[in-house]
Scaffold this motif. Structure first.
Motif, short mmCIF file in Angstrom:
data_model
loop_
_atom_site.label_atom_id
_atom_site.label_comp_id
_atom_site.label_asym_id
_atom_site.label_seq_id
_atom_site.Cartn_x
_atom_site.Cartn_y
_atom_site.Cartn_z
N PRO A 97 9.31 17.99 7.47
CA PRO A 97 8.95 18.77 6.28
C PRO A 97 8.42 20.17 6.62
CG PRO A 97 8.07 16.55 6.12
CD PRO A 97 8.66 16.69 7.50
N GLU A 98 7.63 20.28 7.69
CA GLU A 98 7.08 21.60 8.04
C GLU A 98 8.21 22.58 8.37
OE1 GLU A 98 3.64 23.66 10.80
OE2 GLU A 98 4.37 21.69 11.38
N GLU A 99 9.16 22.12 9.18
CA GLU A 99 10.29 22.97 9.58
C GLU A 99 11.13 23.35 8.36
OE1 GLU A 99 14.16 22.78 12.55
OE2 GLU A 99 12.74 21.12 12.55
N THR A 100 11.33 22.40 7.46
CA THR A 100 12.13 22.64 6.26
C THR A 100 11.48 23.72 5.39
OG1 THR A 100 12.87 20.35 6.29
CG2 THR A 100 13.13 21.53 4.22
N ILE A 101 10.17 23.59 5.15
CA ILE A 101 9.47 24.57 4.32
C ILE A 101 9.44 25.93 5.01
CG2 ILE A 101 7.28 25.13 3.18
CD1 ILE A 101 6.74 22.07 3.06
N LEU A 102 9.18 25.92 6.33
CA LEU A 102 9.18 27.19 7.08
C LEU A 102 10.52 27.89 6.96
CD1 LEU A 102 7.35 26.75 10.51
CD2 LEU A 102 6.94 28.48 8.77
N ASN A 103 11.61 27.14 7.08
CA ASN A 103 12.94 27.73 6.98
C ASN A 103 13.18 28.36 5.61
OD1 ASN A 103 13.62 27.20 9.62
ND2 ASN A 103 14.59 25.24 9.15
N ASN A 151 -0.87 40.77 3.03
CA ASN A 151 0.14 39.93 3.67
C ASN A 151 -0.27 38.47 3.63
OD1 ASN A 151 1.79 42.15 4.58
ND2 ASN A 151 0.26 42.53 6.14
N LEU A 152 0.66 37.61 3.23
CA LEU A 152 0.42 36.17 3.20
C LEU A 152 1.00 35.57 4.48
CD1 LEU A 152 -0.49 33.69 1.48
CD2 LEU A 152 1.88 33.52 0.73
N ASP A 153 0.14 34.91 5.27
CA ASP A 153 0.58 34.26 6.51
C ASP A 153 1.21 32.92 6.12
OD1 ASP A 153 0.85 32.80 8.85
OD2 ASP A 153 -1.15 33.26 9.60
N TYR A 154 2.53 32.93 5.87
CA TYR A 154 3.17 31.72 5.37
C TYR A 154 3.26 30.63 6.42
CZ TYR A 154 7.69 33.21 7.36
OH TYR A 154 8.68 33.60 8.20
N LYS A 155 3.25 30.98 7.72
CA LYS A 155 3.29 29.94 8.77
C LYS A 155 2.03 29.08 8.68
CE LYS A 155 6.45 32.23 11.90
NZ LYS A 155 6.66 32.84 13.21
N ASN A 156 0.88 29.74 8.51
CA ASN A 156 -0.38 29.02 8.36
C ASN A 156 -0.38 28.22 7.05
OD1 ASN A 156 -3.08 28.29 9.04
ND2 ASN A 156 -3.82 29.83 7.63
N LEU A 157 0.13 28.82 5.98
CA LEU A 157 0.22 28.14 4.69
C LEU A 157 1.03 26.84 4.83
CD1 LEU A 157 0.05 28.12 1.50
CD2 LEU A 157 2.17 29.42 1.55
N VAL A 158 2.19 26.92 5.46
CA VAL A 158 3.05 25.75 5.64
C VAL A 158 2.36 24.70 6.50
CG1 VAL A 158 5.24 24.93 6.61
CG2 VAL A 158 5.20 27.01 5.23
N HIS A 159 1.66 25.15 7.56
CA HIS A 159 0.96 24.20 8.43
C HIS A 159 -0.09 23.42 7.63
CE1 HIS A 159 -0.53 22.61 12.25
NE2 HIS A 159 -1.71 22.67 11.68
N ILE A 160 -0.84 24.13 6.80
CA ILE A 160 -1.88 23.47 6.01
C ILE A 160 -1.26 22.55 4.97
CG2 ILE A 160 -3.74 23.88 4.33
CD1 ILE A 160 -4.41 26.43 6.00
N ILE A 161 -0.15 22.98 4.35
CA ILE A 161 0.53 22.13 3.36
C ILE A 161 0.99 20.82 4.00
CG2 ILE A 161 2.65 21.89 1.98
CD1 ILE A 161 2.42 24.91 1.38
#
Length: 170
Positions: A97-103, A151-161
């Protein structure tokens, strides 16, 4: 209340060879909305012009023709919704799921910076597909505040999600 188990079983068996069985109904609806957004000329197919217009809508105006051609070459033929869904299914097979959301975020971050502008994220989430309300945007930015430059750090956002609040709980 009588149900028909034979009918349900038969339908389930037949569905396994179908690309639509790879996803839940809500996911299919989200892919359909994404497809509709990308199909700029509304002809039921995503072509070169649709891709160029989609990139332009995302702020990328000088996309190389080779980049667009390479994307189209990934498809076995004209990209209708079923082909679009199949291509995503192949890309997502086995992805966590993390990779999917990151992509999904990386589509909007071709340089791979890991950040997106707050204004851009707000624009996309409030005007496309399942639109966020102003209140939902405030809640998201309260939970995941952008930096001082917006700037929104989406990598951190996805990790927390996908993993929860603490990064060192692996």
């Amino acid at each position: 209340m009588r149900s028909s188990p034979k009918k349900a079983k038969k339908r389930a068996e037949g569905a396994s060879s179908n690309v639509f069985s790879m996803f839940e109904q809500a996911q299919i609806q989200e892919f359909k909305e994404a497809f509709t957004i990308m199909d700029q000329n509304r002809d039921g197919f995503i072509d070169k012009n649709d891709l160029r217009d989609t990139f332009a809508a995302l702020g990328r105006l000088n996309v190389k023709q080779e980049e667009i051609d390479d994307m189209l070459k990934e498809a076995p033929g004209p990209i209708n919704f079923t082909v679009f869904l199949t291509m995503f299914g192949e890309k997502l097979k086995g992805a966590d799921p993390e990779e999917t959301i990151l992509n999904a975020f990386k589509v909007f971050d071709p340089e791979g910076t890991g950040i997106l502008k707050r204004e851009f994220v707000t624009e996309m989430l409030t005007t496309q597909a399942d639109r966020f309300t102003a209140e939902e945007m405030e809640q998201m930015f309260a939970a995941f505040p952008p930096d001082v430059a917006g700037n929104l750090d989406y990598k951190n956002l996805v990790h927390i999600i996908t993993h929860g609040e603490e990064k060192d709980q692996e």
